[in-house]
Scaffold this motif. Structure first.
Motif, PDB file in Angstrom:
ATOM      1  N   MET A   1     -17.198  25.654  37.429  1.00 17.38           N
ATOM      2  CA  MET A   1     -17.899  24.249  37.496  1.00 17.38           C
ATOM      3  C   MET A   1     -17.133  23.042  36.548  1.00 17.38           C
ATOM      4  N   THR A   2     -16.831  23.457  35.397  1.00 19.15           N
ATOM      5  CA  THR A   2     -16.068  22.433  34.642  1.00 19.15           C
ATOM      6  C   THR A   2     -14.799  21.892  35.352  1.00 19.15           C
ATOM      7  N   THR A   3     -14.210  22.838  36.203  1.00 22.60           N
ATOM      8  CA  THR A   3     -12.708  22.315  36.627  1.00 22.60           C
ATOM      9  C   THR A   3     -12.875  21.305  37.571  1.00 22.60           C
ATOM     10  N   ARG A   4     -14.177  21.782  38.514  1.00 27.19           N
ATOM     11  CA  ARG A   4     -14.551  21.168  39.606  1.00 27.19           C
ATOM     12  C   ARG A   4     -14.839  19.530  39.192  1.00 27.19           C
ATOM     13  N   THR A   5     -15.698  19.558  38.074  1.00 28.96           N
ATOM     14  CA  THR A   5     -16.030  18.173  37.561  1.00 28.96           C
ATOM     15  C   THR A   5     -14.919  17.518  37.238  1.00 28.96           C
ATOM     16  N   ARG A   6     -13.963  17.918  36.463  1.00 26.66           N
ATOM     17  CA  ARG A   6     -12.849  17.364  35.878  1.00 26.66           C
ATOM     18  C   ARG A   6     -12.081  16.603  36.915  1.00 26.66           C
ATOM     19  N   THR A   7     -11.885  17.629  38.199  1.00 25.78           N
ATOM     20  CA  THR A   7     -11.132  17.192  39.313  1.00 25.78           C
ATOM     21  C   THR A   7     -11.757  16.088  40.005  1.00 25.78           C
ATOM     22  N   GLY A  43      -3.265  18.896  39.657  1.00 20.31           N
ATOM     23  CA  GLY A  43      -3.668  20.158  39.111  1.00 20.31           C
ATOM     24  C   GLY A  43      -3.083  20.261  37.498  1.00 20.31           C
ATOM     25  N   LEU A  44      -1.705  19.761  37.179  1.00 22.86           N
ATOM     26  CA  LEU A  44      -1.311  19.709  35.840  1.00 22.86           C
ATOM     27  C   LEU A  44      -2.425  18.773  35.067  1.00 22.86           C
ATOM     28  N   LEU A  45      -2.855  17.820  35.523  1.00 24.86           N
ATOM     29  CA  LEU A  45      -3.757  16.900  34.799  1.00 24.86           C
ATOM     30  C   LEU A  45      -5.073  17.490  34.617  1.00 24.86           C
ATOM     31  N   THR A  46      -5.691  18.359  35.382  1.00 21.12           N
ATOM     32  CA  THR A  46      -6.939  18.586  35.159  1.00 21.12           C
ATOM     33  C   THR A  46      -7.310  20.250  35.219  1.00 21.12           C
ATOM     34  N   THR A  47      -6.215  21.052  35.242  1.00 18.29           N
ATOM     35  CA  THR A  47      -6.624  22.413  35.088  1.00 18.29           C
ATOM     36  C   THR A  47      -6.389  23.127  33.514  1.00 18.29           C
ATOM     37  N   PRO A  48      -7.467  23.372  33.123  1.00 17.18           N
ATOM     38  CA  PRO A  48      -7.481  23.807  31.601  1.00 17.18           C
ATOM     39  C   PRO A  48      -6.574  25.276  31.615  1.00 17.18           C
ATOM     40  N   ARG A  55      -3.534  28.875  39.682  1.00 18.28           N
ATOM     41  CA  ARG A  55      -4.590  28.216  39.138  1.00 18.28           C
ATOM     42  C   ARG A  55      -4.749  26.511  39.418  1.00 18.28           C
ATOM     43  N   LEU A  56      -3.512  25.949  39.583  1.00 23.26           N
ATOM     44  CA  LEU A  56      -3.291  24.679  39.843  1.00 23.26           C
ATOM     45  C   LEU A  56      -3.777  24.273  41.105  1.00 23.26           C
ATOM     46  N   ALA A  57      -3.699  24.994  42.234  1.00 26.35           N
ATOM     47  CA  ALA A  57      -4.277  24.943  43.554  1.00 26.35           C
ATOM     48  C   ALA A  57      -5.581  25.063  43.733  1.00 26.35           C
ATOM     49  N   ALA A  58      -6.293  25.975  42.782  1.00 23.57           N
ATOM     50  CA  ALA A  58      -7.848  26.221  42.902  1.00 23.57           C
ATOM     51  C   ALA A  58      -8.228  25.190  42.350  1.00 23.57           C
ATOM     52  N   THR A  61      -8.058  22.326  45.213  1.00 24.60           N
ATOM     53  CA  THR A  61      -8.792  22.220  46.598  1.00 24.60           C
ATOM     54  C   THR A  61      -9.219  23.764  46.828  1.00 24.60           C
ATOM     55  N   GLU A  62     -10.136  23.840  47.671  1.00 22.87           N
ATOM     56  CA  GLU A  62     -10.638  25.077  48.109  1.00 22.87           C
ATOM     57  C   GLU A  62     -10.038  25.870  49.222  1.00 22.87           C
ATOM     58  N   SER A  63      -8.879  25.318  49.727  1.00 18.78           N
ATOM     59  CA  SER A  63      -8.023  25.666  50.987  1.00 18.78           C
ATOM     60  C   SER A  63      -7.632  27.089  50.351  1.00 18.78           C
ATOM     61  N   PRO A  64      -7.903  28.223  50.971  1.00 17.42           N
ATOM     62  CA  PRO A  64      -7.353  29.498  50.847  1.00 17.42           C
ATOM     63  C   PRO A  64      -5.716  29.529  50.873  1.00 17.42           C
ATOM     64  N   THR A  65      -5.043  28.827  51.492  1.00 17.07           N
ATOM     65  CA  THR A  65      -3.882  28.901  51.743  1.00 17.07           C
ATOM     66  C   THR A  65      -2.954  27.752  50.791  1.00 17.07           C
ATOM     67  N   ALA A  66      -3.720  26.965  49.967  1.00 20.63           N
ATOM     68  CA  ALA A  66      -3.183  25.991  49.249  1.00 20.63           C
ATOM     69  C   ALA A  66      -2.157  26.579  48.118  1.00 20.63           C
ATOM     70  N   SER A  67      -2.442  27.642  47.674  1.00 14.44           N
ATOM     71  CA  SER A  67      -1.683  28.344  46.643  1.00 14.44           C
ATOM     72  C   SER A  67      -0.085  28.742  47.221  1.00 14.44           C
ATOM     73  N   GLN A  68      -0.238  29.325  48.514  1.00 11.43           N
ATOM     74  CA  GLN A  68       1.004  29.645  49.130  1.00 11.43           C
ATOM     75  C   GLN A  68       1.883  28.416  49.319  1.00 11.43           C
ATOM     76  N   SER A  69       0.995  27.431  49.944  1.00 16.78           N
ATOM     77  CA  SER A  69       1.932  26.163  50.129  1.00 16.78           C
ATOM     78  C   SER A  69       2.391  25.501  49.022  1.00 16.78           C
ATOM     79  N   LEU A  70       1.837  25.317  47.676  1.00 18.49           N
ATOM     80  CA  LEU A  70       2.371  24.882  46.776  1.00 18.49           C
ATOM     81  C   LEU A  70       3.523  25.618  46.171  1.00 18.49           C
ATOM     82  N   GLN A  71       3.114  27.099  46.214  1.00 22.15           N
ATOM     83  CA  GLN A  71       4.565  27.652  45.622  1.00 22.15           C
ATOM     84  C   GLN A  71       5.507  27.526  46.806  1.00 22.15           C
ATOM     85  N   GLN A  72       5.693  27.400  47.893  1.00 22.34           N
ATOM     86  CA  GLN A  72       6.512  27.010  48.884  1.00 22.34           C
ATOM     87  C   GLN A  72       7.165  25.583  48.361  1.00 22.34           C
TER      88      GLN A  72
END
Length: 408
Positions: A1-7, A43-48, A55-58, A61-72
């Motif tokens: 919840m804190t992460t979502r608020t900061r984002t 993500g770098l600016l908001t992820t604790p 963790r940056l992707a999460a 965004t709530e997209s389940p494929t975001a982590s894979q795309s960001l890794q790519q």
């Protein structure tokens, strides 16, 4: 919840971040690449905590494929990081006077043998041999005392550039070669000198652990740079001049000796009052008196690229009452500068070291989990951009607060 608020709080005023991303990464040919650059920055600016790709992707965004795309985007996408670093340099220069180019050195502890450039070396900070990567950073040291990272180099041990399997696995570019640490420092200085349109400020660097410090000093001088560098206490030096009326018993000899011995003796003393700084400092009501010993020296011919016997430098070191030994030993070609000005540059070097700690704690300096050479540079570029953006808006917030107090 804190992460979502900061984002969401950041997203509400996201126009500035979008403009910043477009300025630095607008050279990327595809819209999705530019979008993922913005996601990574946000993500770098908001992820604790730990800044892993997942963790940056999460956090953004709530997209389940975001982590894979960001890794790519970070590890596999073949985008050039140099245009982004050039724009970052210019973006900072447009907003802040730059007082020094400061070089920082970073040891990245690693497990296993697969991260690009990983090797075993002695880490003087840890006091032991560690498995690590070795990186160098160039900071713009600004008028207000802050330092912003704008360029990076990763040391590649010889095994990593001569083994075709390692090169292919880590996707090391064909032009990347094994270089000594002092060559990487010089490459950073040459790179920023070629890209900046501003006057060149002094180069400030810790060369105290570099075997080729003397040769690097000679090259910096021949290329017209003012510099202030911390040198190994074992660096060979020779007396250049003696002050009139000095105590003969305390005069450095005319023959060769080491920088450590020379700086401890010196032939000029500079009383300087300032509070002690560093991890061992304790709150004091009165500033602790510091005694700086300095002397004019030359480097033996051949030690500084053949011109050491001609160039005169000022060598100085600090002596603190009640403490054994001394601090670092500094060498500069800025002989006409007041000692207060030189010590101000020394403090800029200390500030850059502190910024490395902030980058590790808050911006993911040590959190890159990929193994590729481009991935390492992509992460360092985006992390530097995130720090610059956060710093710029912290300054803006302070300015607004000051204006508010004045209006009240």
């Amino acid at each position: 919840m804190t992460t979502r608020t900061r984002t969401r709080a950041l997203t509400a005023g996201d126009t500035a971040l979008a403009d910043f991303t477009e300025r630095l990464f607008g050279h990327l040919p595809r819209a999705d690449q530019r979008r993922w650059a913005r996601v990574y920055l946000q993500g770098l600016l908001t992820t604790p905590g730990k800044k892993s790709v997942r963790r940056l992707a999460a956090s953004v965004t709530e997209s389940p494929t975001a982590s894979q795309s960001l890794q790519q985007f970070i590890n596999a996408s073949p985008w050039d990081w140099n245009p982004a670093r050039t724009e970052l340099l210019r973006w900072v220069e447009e907003r802040h006077p730059v007082r020094a180019w400061t070089i920082g050195q970073v040891c990245f502890p690693k497990r296993g043998e697969h991260s690009v450039g990983v090797h075993r070396r002695f880490d003087p900070v840890a006091g032991r041999i560690v498995n690590c990567q070795l990186g160098f950073c160039l900071f713009l040291s600004l008028d207000d005392g802050m330092s912003v990272p704008v360029d990076w180099r990763l040391a590649l041990p010889e095994a990593w550039v001569t083994d075709p399997v390692l090169r292919r696995r880590a996707r090391i570019s064909p032009e990347a070669v094994h270089q000594a640490p002092e060559a990487l420092v010089l490459e950073l200085v040459d790179s920023i000198a070629a890209r900046t349109s501003s006057a060149h400020p002094p180069v400030v660097a810790d060369l105290s652990r570099l075997a080729g410090a003397a040769a690097l000093i000679g090259v910096l001088g021949r290329r017209g740079h003012d510099f202030l560098v911390s040198v190994p206490p074992t660096l060979a030096v020779r007396a250049a001049a003696l002050t009139h009326g000095g105590d003969p018993a305390r005069r450095p000899g005319r023959g060769g000796t080491t920088a450590g011995d020379f700086a401890r003796l010196g032939n000029t003393s500079h009383p300087y009052s300032a509070p002690l700084v560093g991890p061992d400092a304790r709150p004091q009501r009165q500033p602790q008196r510091q005694l700086i010993h300095s002397a004019l020296v030359r480097l033996p011919e051949g030690e500084a690229g053949g011109r050491g016997a001609q160039q005169i430098y000022r060598l100085f070191g600090e002596r603190r009452p009640g403490r054994q030994g001394g601090g670092p030993f500094w060498l500069t070609n800025m002989n006409r500068h007041r000692m207060d000005d030189l010590l101000h540059l020394v403090r800029r070097s200390a500030r850059s070291t502190a910024v490395l700690g902030s980058l590790a704690d808050e911006f993911g300096l040590l959190d890159f989990e990929g193994r590729s050479f481009p991935g390492w540079h992509h992460h360092m570029t985006l992390m530097s951009a995130a720090y610059a953006y956060a710093y710029a808006y912290a300054v803006r917030g302070r300015e607004r607060g000051e204006l508010g107090r004045q209006s009240a």
